[in-house]
Design a protein around this motif. Structure first.
Motif, PDB file in Angstrom:
ATOM      1  N   ALA A  40       0.796  -1.220   0.000  1.00  0.00           N
ATOM      2  CA  ALA A  40       0.000   0.000   0.000  1.00  0.00           C
ATOM      3  C   ALA A  40       0.835   1.279   0.000  1.00  0.00           C
ATOM      4  CB  ALA A  40      -0.940   0.014   1.214  1.00  0.00           C
ATOM      5  N   GLY A  41       2.137   1.162   0.186  1.00  0.00           N
ATOM      6  CA  GLY A  41       2.990   2.345   0.289  1.00  0.00           C
ATOM      7  C   GLY A  41       2.838   3.336  -0.847  1.00  0.00           C
ATOM      8  N   PRO A  42       2.914   2.908  -2.114  1.00  0.00           N
ATOM      9  CA  PRO A  42       2.763   3.874  -3.214  1.00  0.00           C
ATOM     10  C   PRO A  42       1.431   4.596  -3.209  1.00  0.00           C
ATOM     11  CG  PRO A  42       3.798   1.860  -4.001  1.00  0.00           C
ATOM     12  CD  PRO A  42       3.358   1.588  -2.598  1.00  0.00           C
ATOM     13  N   LEU A  43       0.353   3.894  -2.878  1.00  0.00           N
ATOM     14  CA  LEU A  43      -0.955   4.549  -2.807  1.00  0.00           C
ATOM     15  C   LEU A  43      -0.991   5.557  -1.667  1.00  0.00           C
ATOM     16  CD1 LEU A  43      -3.906   5.016  -3.496  1.00  0.00           C
ATOM     17  CD2 LEU A  43      -4.480   2.917  -2.235  1.00  0.00           C
ATOM     18  N   GLN A  44      -0.468   5.169  -0.517  1.00  0.00           N
ATOM     19  CA  GLN A  44      -0.435   6.098   0.618  1.00  0.00           C
ATOM     20  C   GLN A  44       0.381   7.344   0.292  1.00  0.00           C
ATOM     21  OE1 GLN A  44       1.120   3.191   3.363  1.00  0.00           O
ATOM     22  NE2 GLN A  44      -0.856   2.954   4.409  1.00  0.00           N
ATOM     23  N   ASP A  45       1.508   7.150  -0.380  1.00  0.00           N
ATOM     24  CA  ASP A  45       2.350   8.288  -0.754  1.00  0.00           C
ATOM     25  C   ASP A  45       1.631   9.198  -1.747  1.00  0.00           C
ATOM     26  OD1 ASP A  45       4.352   7.271   0.850  1.00  0.00           O
ATOM     27  OD2 ASP A  45       5.496   6.376  -0.808  1.00  0.00           O
ATOM     28  N   ALA A  46       0.962   8.606  -2.733  1.00  0.00           N
ATOM     29  CA  ALA A  46       0.255   9.399  -3.740  1.00  0.00           C
ATOM     30  C   ALA A  46      -0.911  10.151  -3.120  1.00  0.00           C
ATOM     31  CB  ALA A  46      -0.236   8.492  -4.863  1.00  0.00           C
ATOM     32  N   ARG A  48      -1.137  11.091   0.022  1.00  0.00           N
ATOM     33  CA  ARG A  48      -0.555  12.139   0.866  1.00  0.00           C
ATOM     34  C   ARG A  48      -0.124  13.337   0.007  1.00  0.00           C
ATOM     35  NH1 ARG A  48       3.185   9.262   2.728  1.00  0.00           N
ATOM     36  NH2 ARG A  48       1.874   8.258   4.288  1.00  0.00           N
ATOM     37  N   ALA A  49       0.487  13.056  -1.127  1.00  0.00           N
ATOM     38  CA  ALA A  49       0.940  14.130  -2.010  1.00  0.00           C
ATOM     39  C   ALA A  49      -0.234  14.932  -2.562  1.00  0.00           C
ATOM     40  CB  ALA A  49       1.763  13.552  -3.157  1.00  0.00           C
ATOM     41  N   ALA A  50      -1.377  14.254  -2.750  1.00  0.00           N
ATOM     42  CA  ALA A  50      -2.567  14.935  -3.272  1.00  0.00           C
ATOM     43  C   ALA A  50      -3.388  15.596  -2.167  1.00  0.00           C
ATOM     44  CB  ALA A  50      -3.435  13.941  -4.034  1.00  0.00           C
ATOM     45  N   GLY A  51      -3.002  15.362  -0.921  1.00  0.00           N
ATOM     46  CA  GLY A  51      -3.731  15.956   0.197  1.00  0.00           C
ATOM     47  C   GLY A  51      -5.067  15.301   0.472  1.00  0.00           C
ATOM     48  N   VAL A  52      -5.173  13.992   0.178  1.00  0.00           N
ATOM     49  CA  VAL A  52      -6.429  13.277   0.409  1.00  0.00           C
ATOM     50  C   VAL A  52      -6.165  12.028   1.243  1.00  0.00           C
ATOM     51  CG1 VAL A  52      -7.465  14.112  -1.724  1.00  0.00           C
ATOM     52  CG2 VAL A  52      -6.209  11.936  -1.731  1.00  0.00           C
ATOM     53  N   GLU A  53      -7.240  11.436   1.727  1.00  0.00           N
ATOM     54  CA  GLU A  53      -7.157  10.188   2.471  1.00  0.00           C
ATOM     55  C   GLU A  53      -7.952   9.116   1.749  1.00  0.00           C
ATOM     56  OE1 GLU A  53      -8.434  10.705   6.464  1.00  0.00           O
ATOM     57  OE2 GLU A  53      -6.796  12.061   7.010  1.00  0.00           O
ATOM     58  N   VAL A  54      -7.479   7.871   1.834  1.00  0.00           N
ATOM     59  CA  VAL A  54      -8.214   6.731   1.302  1.00  0.00           C
ATOM     60  C   VAL A  54      -8.265   5.647   2.371  1.00  0.00           C
ATOM     61  CG1 VAL A  54      -7.680   7.197  -1.123  1.00  0.00           C
ATOM     62  CG2 VAL A  54      -6.136   5.771   0.229  1.00  0.00           C
TER      63      VAL A  54
END
Length: 284
Positions: A40-46, A48-54
């Motif tokens: 999940a790291g790449p999704l979490q990083d992306a 975070r960079a977009a300023g959203v939560e999933v």
């Protein structure tokens, strides 16, 4: 779709990852699933960079019990489900004489039965919300491609399933859309088992044809010839937010041209105009 609950499968990379971030950026509450949450790291990083939560959850789409459990948990935790994006899938390169039947069954399990299982589990909740099912198919669901027999067979099955379901689902307030990308710059092609296929056919009559196919596939999947995952995600999110989503949409002009070889009803409206009439209540 703002503040709606969207469940997306296959989000550890590529189109699924980009779609999860894009949908969250447009205001949806996104539940992003993947088989192995350790990835999940790449999704979490992306995100975070977009300023959203999933909301990231584990899901193997070939596990029928897990599919039902995850859908029920999403509704229990978030109160409803407004959209399902079937994105999880796996490629397979090979040809039937060299491949095993188990490899064909595996391709059907993840690419076809996973879609069927998620759609079945989600439909009661989508009926309640007048929601929508969006499924990532492929131009390979319209045009059969050499050495993609197992994969294309599964995607053809997805297309038949969803085109048949679309008028039935529409009669109960649920829209169904099939999204057809062409070549995309993701890890998908690299995970399709090209190396293993080359080893299996080495020294056989199929070797020259597979060598030629591999050269073609690598040339068309490079960054200059293929779409980026974000481009496909933009099409998917446009469908999610569309007032009247199409039954079928290609993600690029190149994809339109390719499927146009055998398909002229590009948005699915002509087929739906016919088949919807088959189930219209008698008004006489």
């Amino acid at each position: 779709m703002n503040e709606s609950i969207v469940l997306i499968t296959g989000t550890s990379s590529g189109i699924g990852l980009a779609t999860a971030v894009a949908a969250a950026s447009r205001g949806a509450t996104v539940v992003a699933t993947m088989r192995d949450v350790a990835k999940a790291g790449p999704l979490q990083d992306a995100a975070r960079a977009a300023g959203v939560e999933v909301d990231i959850r584990a899901l193997d789409v070939t596990d029928a019990a897990a599919v039902v459990a995850v859908v029920d948990a999403v509704v229990a935790d978030h109160g409803r489900l407004d959209a399902l994006v079937n994105n999880a899938g796996a490629g397979h390169v090979g040809t039937i004489e060299q491949d095993s039947l188990d490899e064909y069954r595996a391709a059907m399990e993840v690419n076809y039965f996973g879609v069927v299982a998620l759609t079945k589990a989600a439909l009661p909740h989508l009926r309640a919300s007048n929601g929508r099912v969006v499924t990532v198919s492929s131009v390979g669901g319209i045009v059969g491609q050499p050495f993609n027999e197992a994969y294309c067979a599964a995607k053809f099955a997805v297309e038949g399933f969803l085109e048949s379901l679309a008028p039935v689902a529409a009669s109960v307030g649920v829209s169904v859309t099939i999204v057809e990308p062409g070549a995309v710059t993701t890890e998908f092609a690299g995970n399709a088992g090209i190396g293993a296929a080359l080893e299996r056919v080495a020294g056989t009559a199929y070797a020259p044809a597979l060598d030629a196919y591999v050269r073609h596939a690598r040339a068309t999947s490079d960054a200059s010839a293929a779409q980026k995952p974000g481009d496909v995600a933009a099409v998917i999110t446009d469908v999610l937010w569309a007032e009247n989503p199409p039954t079928r949409v290609q993600t690029s002009a190149a994809a339109e041209r390719f499927v146009g070889i055998t398909l002229r009803d590009l948005d699915g409206s002509a087929v739906q105009a016919v088949t919807s009439g088959w189930i219209a209540p008698d008004r006489t």
